[in-house]
Design a protein around this motif. Structure first.
Motif, short mmCIF file in Angstrom:
data_model
loop_
_atom_site.label_atom_id
_atom_site.label_comp_id
_atom_site.label_asym_id
_atom_site.label_seq_id
_atom_site.Cartn_x
_atom_site.Cartn_y
_atom_site.Cartn_z
N LYS A 197 -1.67 -13.87 2.86
CA LYS A 197 -0.87 -13.45 2.06
C LYS A 197 0.27 -14.26 1.83
CE LYS A 197 0.67 -9.94 -0.55
NZ LYS A 197 -0.12 -9.71 -1.78
N SER A 198 0.75 -14.80 3.04
CA SER A 198 1.69 -15.77 2.94
C SER A 198 1.47 -17.10 2.31
CB SER A 198 2.18 -16.38 4.41
OG SER A 198 2.43 -15.15 5.33
N SER A 199 0.41 -17.62 2.30
CA SER A 199 -0.19 -18.88 1.66
C SER A 199 -0.10 -18.85 0.36
CB SER A 199 -1.50 -19.17 2.02
OG SER A 199 -2.30 -20.17 1.06
N ARG A 200 -0.46 -17.44 -0.14
CA ARG A 200 -0.31 -16.98 -1.73
C ARG A 200 1.25 -16.72 -2.27
NH1 ARG A 200 -4.12 -14.60 -4.33
NH2 ARG A 200 -2.89 -12.74 -4.95
N ILE A 201 1.95 -16.49 -1.41
CA ILE A 201 3.43 -16.12 -1.95
C ILE A 201 4.16 -17.72 -1.75
CG2 ILE A 201 5.65 -15.45 -0.82
CD1 ILE A 201 4.13 -12.95 0.00
N LYS A 202 3.66 -18.56 -0.81
CA LYS A 202 4.30 -19.88 -0.69
C LYS A 202 3.91 -20.77 -1.72
CE LYS A 202 6.47 -23.55 0.92
NZ LYS A 202 8.01 -23.64 0.91
N ARG A 203 2.54 -20.79 -2.18
CA ARG A 203 2.08 -21.15 -3.53
C ARG A 203 2.80 -20.86 -4.76
NH1 ARG A 203 -3.55 -23.48 -3.10
NH2 ARG A 203 -3.71 -22.45 -4.98
N ALA A 204 3.04 -19.66 -4.98
CA ALA A 204 3.62 -18.93 -6.07
C ALA A 204 4.95 -19.68 -6.44
CB ALA A 204 3.73 -17.41 -6.15
#
Lengths: 381, 381
Positions: free
Chosen positions: B144-151
């Motif tokens: 989830k964190s990886s997805r948020i950081k990319r966004a």
């Protein structure tokens, strides 16, 4: 593994800003100002009509043993943000606020104070994060569990979710909260031991796979655990192989020992159909008292559907959807300043917000429950 | 509170059936049979194209110190299910399986083995629950964190979720997993201390409410923390009161000290609109370098929307939607028997299921990643 006593100190599990604010209160000579904080929440999980409060016992235990050790003080020093007066306060910390709370396991409703903390600003502020963390988590799982238990309409419900829990405490205290809300037992051995809760479980698919045939696996299990014989019947084919082999095992191993089987467990497929067929096969073989346990991503919605379809189920094992409250994984409890004392007088405080539902109700409140014969009503004064 | 060394022993955090099966393997003289278990998962959270693996370090630590103390043995005895041979095995337990794993922080894909455990049946079975619990939780939050950081497209992202985490470990190890996946820091002091991760935070609304006016509150904070001055501007009215008072504070307190302000934080309302207005007001006042931090129930979807609307944001504080992976709160890793050794030969094992996606891939596998210049492809052999 046991947590290292010095390093894993729950007392410093807190948002950093609780400490910067506390330091600020010292700088402003406001550290001793008496404050009132309310814990409340705004919406019931899953759009339900109620929630169940849990976490009070756990939180009390944490607050009563709250202290900061040398390692913690060194760490705070290293952050170059805090002065000696504040570090000295931490070193001699003893929690001294008063807390009013609804009892563990209470039914609660939105916007009423479920807990009020009164104490010096610097102390009452410091416990915000841990108070919310514990109450939000345990109330979330208690609420979900209560919904699931009600959907099961009197049937047994077991908590089986450890492997999908969000961390160690989620599994241990989640299972505890589920028991407080009416769940009958857990698969989690640590929870069972810590809180004296019944532990349950028999076999996984790997047991069946370990033997040359399913029948060998069932017979071996029945010999080892004749009094706790629940056979998992869906490793290969539930109705063609699993249930017939279970019946054969009951006939050939348990019957000669004079022991009645406990039952079977279904963990995949169309549980309504399979449970009805399995029930008939067990009944025809003379095992009307053998229980049918089902698992596989169940929650209050799927349980209701299964029972509506006439599924023949005695007991539900509930995993990830209970232990994470999957359909609604956050309990939105907040901790808000509602009043301060000045010269012995209580001054109400409010927070206004561009989001209307974030506006707080100021002042110190008493909570009343008004019951009538047919239903429970709530009132807040 | 620190966990009681004797009582809270993570080694017995396990589903009860791992122990009944282990006892059964002893009864069948199969306890030493060499088994292979694969850890894998079937679907990426949020229908994404990848996941991030995390939890290996934590799991290794737990397995290396796994042991059963006297209290645990007494507890098992009290359950009237286990014989002396098995209790003796627990008393002298030392974890001796071999584990192959992808490295901490790896990108992973469905249906490939991310970990393989080889060892005696009785040992490899016993660690199933804790292995899945740790890997499922930490991989969930890392993903989830990886997805948020990319966004966030290069902007800073902070983890602020402790108060809504599902228990103590969820907050501590969730924040750690988020850092492994690229998040820039956390508000969680315990995580910061344990894993040397930057901790951040300034003030809550309660700080502002504690003073007679918002301006008093801001000035007091700026005096206490001139070098870490991020002012929360939405307690009363963001554009009418919060931002003007922040600018006044920067002018009257920080400017005379020769210190540039860090910025402001918005925690409610229409963040796209408010951030654009606030940016203009700060720029007009000569604070082009003041950062705008936003929080309030954000995740990768709302971040994408905000940036699409041209929001003027330097940094995101992410709470409940990261720390619980709210839109997809379960990582469905499983632990399946794939082979056993017999007379030195490896015999593949399969589980068939009425749910087609529950059928396992038998045998011991090697994992290859085949890269080309433009994209990463995966292959499993």
């Amino acid at each position: 593994m046991n947590r290292n006593f010095n390093e894993f100190n729950i007392s410093i599990l807190s948002d950093f800003y609780e400490y910067t604010m506390a330091q600020g209160y010292f700088n402003e000579n406001m550290d001793d100002k008496i404050t009132y904080f309310d814990v409340f929440y705004r919406n019931n999980p899953d759009n339900a009509s109620y929630a169940i409060f849990s976490g009070l016992e756990h939180l009390t235990e944490i607050l009563n043993s709250m202290k900061f050790n040398k390692e913690d003080i060194e760490y705070f020093k290293s952050l170059n943000t805090f002065d000696d007066k504040f570090l000295n306060f931490l070193e001699n910390f003893k929690f001294e606020c008063d807390i009013w709370s609804v009892p563990e396991g209470s039914v609660i409703f939105p916007n009423e104070p479920i807990m009020t903390v009164r104490g010096p600003a610097v102390q009452a502020q410091l416990i915000e994060t841990i108070a919310l963390l514990i109450i939000n988590h345990e109330s979330l799982i208690a609420t979900k569990s209560s919904r699931i238990k009600r959907a099961a309409k009197g049937r047994a419900v077991m908590e089986f979710g450890a492997r999908r829990a969000q961390g160690i405490d989620a599994s241990v205290y989640g299972a505890k909260a589920s028991y407080i809300a009416g769940i009958d037992g857990t698969s989690n051995v640590l929870t069972g031991k810590l809180f004296n809760i019944p532990v349950l479980g028999t076999m996984a698919h790997s047991w069946v796979q370990m033997f040359d045939t399913e029948l060998d696996a069932f017979k071996a299990f029945a010999k080892s655990f004749p009094n706790n014989c629940v056979l998992l019947v869906d490793t290969y084919n539930t109705l063609q192989s699993g249930v017939p082999n279970a019946i054969k095992t009951f006939d050939e191993i348990l019957k000669p020992m004079g022991i009645r089987p406990k039952g079977i467990r279904l963990d995949s497929g169309d549980l309504a159909y399979l449970s009805k067929q399995a029930r008939k096969m067990l009944d025809d073989a003379g095992y009307e008292d053998a229980q049918i346990v089902v698992s596989n991503s169940l929650d209050e919605y799927t349980i209701r559907d299964l029972l509506h379809q006439g599924a023949q189920i005695n007991s539900f094992g509930i995993g990830e959807r209970l232990i994470t409250s999957k359909t609604h994984p956050v309990f939105g409890g907040v901790y808000k300043l509602v009043a301060i004392e000045e010269d012995g007088k209580i001054i109400p405080k409010i927070k206004v917000s561009e989001n209307v539902d974030k506006i707080t109700t100021p002042g110190v409140k008493n909570l009343y429950r008004i019951y009538d014969r047919k239903q429970i009503k709530q009132k807040l004064i």
